[in-house]
Design a protein around this motif. Structure first.
Motif, mmCIF file in Angstrom:
data_model
loop_
_atom_site.group_PDB
_atom_site.id
_atom_site.type_symbol
_atom_site.label_atom_id
_atom_site.label_comp_id
_atom_site.label_asym_id
_atom_site.label_seq_id
_atom_site.Cartn_x
_atom_site.Cartn_y
_atom_site.Cartn_z
ATOM 1 N N TYR A 53 0.775 -1.306 -0.072
ATOM 2 C CA TYR A 53 -0.136 -0.237 -0.125
ATOM 3 C C TYR A 53 1.099 1.158 0.042
ATOM 4 O O TYR A 53 1.749 1.280 0.907
ATOM 5 N N HIS A 54 0.744 2.141 -1.159
ATOM 6 C CA HIS A 54 1.410 3.230 -1.200
ATOM 7 C C HIS A 54 0.787 4.318 -0.480
ATOM 8 O O HIS A 54 -0.562 4.661 -0.702
ATOM 9 N N LEU A 55 1.655 5.341 0.357
ATOM 10 C CA LEU A 55 0.893 6.483 0.735
ATOM 11 C C LEU A 55 1.883 7.464 0.436
ATOM 12 O O LEU A 55 3.010 7.801 0.869
ATOM 13 N N PHE A 56 1.535 8.488 -0.456
ATOM 14 C CA PHE A 56 1.954 9.751 -0.618
ATOM 15 C C PHE A 56 1.606 10.751 0.078
ATOM 16 O O PHE A 56 0.244 10.551 0.317
ATOM 17 N N TYR A 57 2.008 12.091 0.293
ATOM 18 C CA TYR A 57 1.340 12.940 0.777
ATOM 19 C C TYR A 57 2.323 14.428 0.852
ATOM 20 O O TYR A 57 3.446 14.269 0.178
ATOM 21 N N GLN A 58 1.504 15.398 0.959
ATOM 22 C CA GLN A 58 1.960 16.766 0.794
ATOM 23 C C GLN A 58 3.129 17.030 1.851
ATOM 24 O O GLN A 58 2.898 16.622 3.128
ATOM 25 N N TYR A 59 4.458 17.639 1.489
ATOM 26 C CA TYR A 59 5.575 17.350 2.301
ATOM 27 C C TYR A 59 6.488 18.567 2.165
ATOM 28 O O TYR A 59 6.766 18.779 0.991
ATOM 29 N N HIS A 60 6.806 19.281 3.136
ATOM 30 C CA HIS A 60 7.873 20.148 3.141
ATOM 31 C C HIS A 60 9.075 19.760 3.850
ATOM 32 O O HIS A 60 9.190 19.927 5.000
ATOM 33 N N PRO A 61 10.090 19.212 3.153
ATOM 34 C CA PRO A 61 11.266 18.641 3.746
ATOM 35 C C PRO A 61 12.248 19.596 4.280
ATOM 36 O O PRO A 61 13.046 18.966 5.184
ATOM 37 N N TYR A 62 11.863 20.672 4.441
ATOM 38 C CA TYR A 62 12.996 21.964 4.873
ATOM 39 C C TYR A 62 12.396 22.641 6.227
ATOM 40 O O TYR A 62 13.015 23.611 6.557
ATOM 41 N N SER A 63 11.213 22.051 6.811
ATOM 42 C CA SER A 63 10.544 23.058 7.617
ATOM 43 C C SER A 63 9.226 22.426 8.308
ATOM 44 O O SER A 63 8.859 21.425 7.782
ATOM 45 N N SER A 64 9.297 22.623 9.415
ATOM 46 C CA SER A 64 7.836 22.100 9.897
ATOM 47 C C SER A 64 6.523 23.026 10.043
ATOM 48 O O SER A 64 5.636 22.497 10.556
ATOM 49 N N LYS A 65 6.885 23.871 8.994
ATOM 50 C CA LYS A 65 5.697 24.581 8.800
ATOM 51 C C LYS A 65 5.480 24.437 7.160
ATOM 52 O O LYS A 65 6.283 24.299 6.458
ATOM 53 N N TRP A 66 4.171 24.643 6.736
ATOM 54 C CA TRP A 66 4.043 24.698 5.146
ATOM 55 C C TRP A 66 4.912 25.494 4.399
ATOM 56 O O TRP A 66 5.299 26.631 4.895
ATOM 57 N N GLY A 67 5.328 24.930 3.313
ATOM 58 C CA GLY A 67 6.246 25.432 2.478
ATOM 59 C C GLY A 67 6.094 25.052 0.956
ATOM 60 O O GLY A 67 5.083 24.247 0.556
ATOM 61 N N PRO A 68 7.230 24.934 0.246
ATOM 62 C CA PRO A 68 7.085 24.337 -1.100
ATOM 63 C C PRO A 68 6.769 22.875 -1.196
ATOM 64 O O PRO A 68 7.624 22.288 -0.381
ATOM 65 N N MET A 69 5.655 22.492 -1.831
ATOM 66 C CA MET A 69 5.362 21.328 -1.549
ATOM 67 C C MET A 69 6.103 20.138 -2.666
ATOM 68 O O MET A 69 6.293 20.355 -3.663
ATOM 69 N N HIS A 70 6.386 18.990 -1.849
ATOM 70 C CA HIS A 70 6.777 17.912 -2.768
ATOM 71 C C HIS A 70 5.738 16.801 -2.177
ATOM 72 O O HIS A 70 4.707 16.749 -1.559
ATOM 73 N N TRP A 71 6.062 15.506 -3.023
ATOM 74 C CA TRP A 71 5.389 14.190 -2.408
ATOM 75 C C TRP A 71 6.348 13.660 -1.626
ATOM 76 O O TRP A 71 7.302 12.813 -2.192
ATOM 77 N N GLY A 72 5.755 13.418 -0.308
ATOM 78 C CA GLY A 72 6.573 12.465 0.390
ATOM 79 C C GLY A 72 5.992 11.266 0.173
ATOM 80 O O GLY A 72 4.940 10.836 -0.490
#
Length: 487
Positions: A53-72
């Motif tokens: 089962y794959h789970l991707f998610y909106q992810y900002h890898p450089y901060s614990s606040k919302w920012g430029p979105m990646h797929w984790g």
């Protein structure tokens, strides 16, 4: 020399213990998915393929606040234990990577290869015009030939240009057998747009749905269209997230039941139906390629306060994974959602000490337990209080005169980080019987309540200084079981 070595050893041990104490993550849940670090929001691209089962998610890898979105990215064999993977999709010249979905292209309709995993996502390009932020949102695709380990973006992106909408995002794609084409559900601001394609690369507009239906207190987001069976009848479900405008403020998710002919979705009525009445279940969508099951997971937070919650290394968790089913109440169909059976293997029946008829001891369970109560009498008020010696309290109640269920977190530990947080969360009673079952899933900083098998559900987060020590009932406790989480 030996004395010096001994000193260095003790000093090093002290530093390690001190660092451990500083980095202790008291709010991280035990059985809900969280990122290892930094920011997470909407679940994306959920798909089952080759045993995972794959789970991707909106992810900002450089901060614990919302920012430029990646797929984790994370994978699981049972939807409970998750293995973190490398970031799947990074921003590019078309923009950051907003929400979307993933499918298995079993018949190679896109030409990338048989059984290729194909991700469909929003490319979000932002610019400044006269000092104001301007977004251009288009739809793109990427494919994987190794079950999600690596991804290649299609050279012809975007596959669906923007028709002039400020909000044009969150593609959820399914295969429609009757019309032999892929159907994309897409938010178009205050409505949902449907598109069709034979090859996932070229899309034709089919129809719109939404104006005059359901709740419109904010932007419609993260749609999901799928077919269910109810006693031999084909019922189409359209899930739509809304922000703001939820029944208890901020983010929430509504749904519609009706028919879909391959072009147009027709709702049975204009009633607003809430998937979850709580403030902390948003952007939930279902897994692809799981047969006749309908498995949903949501983001367990709310845009009113998501950037301010008192976690530091990481922010946000996902809800439990939930099975969806249909149920009829007084001639109307509703959608039930209830945690999947896989969680049951992790809960062990507890035998807490009974201090008195109305109080059970949960000391030492680390706020990770499940409570099941049979035959709650709806002819009178009912209240469960979770508490500790610091007078931190969380309550679930049924109010007979006003005929509602509620979760109150206004007396939990940390509530001052946002004015919208400390409030009572109210859910209308949809139960047409004189008694019902209640199941409560508690995990460190979250409560998920399911009434009558999930006909009514309430999801909320909270942040205590200490774990709960007892559960107290307003009635004599009977027909109640407590299960301790074990791993």
């Amino acid at each position: 020399m030996l004395r010096k070595r001994a000193f260095l050893f003790v000093f090093t041990l002290f530093l390690m213990m001190n660092a451990f104490g500083q980095n202790e993550e008291k709010f991280r849940p035990l059985y809900h998915f969280t990122p290892q670090e930094n920011w997470m929001n909407d679940p994306n691209g959920m798909v089952y393929h080759q045993g995972l089962y794959h789970l991707f998610y909106q992810y900002h890898p450089y901060s614990s606040k919302w920012g430029p979105m990646h797929w984790g990215h994370a994978v699981s064999k049972d939807l409970v234990d998750w293995e973190h993977r490398e970031i799947a999709l990074y921003p590019d010249s078309l923009g950051t990577i907003f929400s979307g979905s993933a499918i298995v292209d079993k018949d190679n309709t896109a030409g990338f290869g048989k059984d290729a995993l194909i991700a469909l996502y929003t490319s979000n390009h932002e610019t400044r015009v006269d000092g104001r932020r301007k977004r251009l949102q288009t739809q793109s695709i990427a494919y994987s030939l190794d079950n999600g380990v690596s991804w290649t973006k299609y050279g012809g992106n975007p596959v669906l240009p923007n028709p002039g909408k400020s909000a044009f995002r969150d593609p959820k794609v399914i295969w429609h057998n009757e019309s032999a084409k892929w159907i994309m559900s897409l938010t178009a601001g205050d409505s949902i747009a449907f598109y069709g394609s034979k090859n996932l690369k070229e899309w034709d507009k089919l129809s719109d749905f939404g104006r005059g239906y359901g709740a419109h207190g904010g932007v419609w987001e993260c749609p999901d269209l799928f077919k269910m069976d109810y006693k031999g009848k084909e019922v189409w479900v359209l899930i739509v997230s809304l922000n703001p405008g939820g029944p208890n403020g901020g983010s929430a998710t509504q749904y519609f039941l009706g028919d879909f002919d391959g072009k147009v979705f027709t709702s049975y009525d204009k009633e607003t139906r809430w998937l979850d009445w709580g403030t902390d279940n948003y952007a939930g969508v279902t897994w692809s390629n799981v047969g006749d099951r309908h498995l949903l997971i949501g983001w367990m937070s709310n845009w009113q306060y998501a950037n301010a919650v008192p976690t530091e290394k990481w922010r946000s968790a996902m809800t439990t994974v939930r099975d969806l089913s249909l149920v009829e109440v007084e001639g109307k169909l509703y959608l039930r959602n209830f945690p999947i059976d896989s969680y049951n293997a992790r809960f062990k029946t507890a035998a807490p000490a009974v201090a008195k008829d109305s109080r059970l001891n949960v000391l030492g369970m680390k706020n990770a337990f499940k409570i099941s109560i049979k035959d709650v009498d709806l002819s009178r008020d009912f209240k469960l209080t979770f508490g500790n010696k610091k007078n931190e309290a969380l309550t679930f109640q049924y109010h007979k005169n006003h005929n509602y269920f509620a979760v109150n977190r206004s007396e939990t530990g940390l509530i001052a980080f946002n004015n919208n947080f400390p409030k009572k969360i109210i859910a209308d009673n949809l139960i047409a019987k004189s008694a019902c079952d209640v199941d409560v899933y508690m995990d460190k900083t979250s409560i998920e309540v399911f009434v009558d098998g999930g006909l009514v559900s309430i999801t909320g987060i909270f942040f205590n200084e200490d774990d709960f020590e007892f559960v107290e009932s307003s009635l004599e406790i009977k027909n109640i079981e407590i299960f301790r989480y074990t791993k």
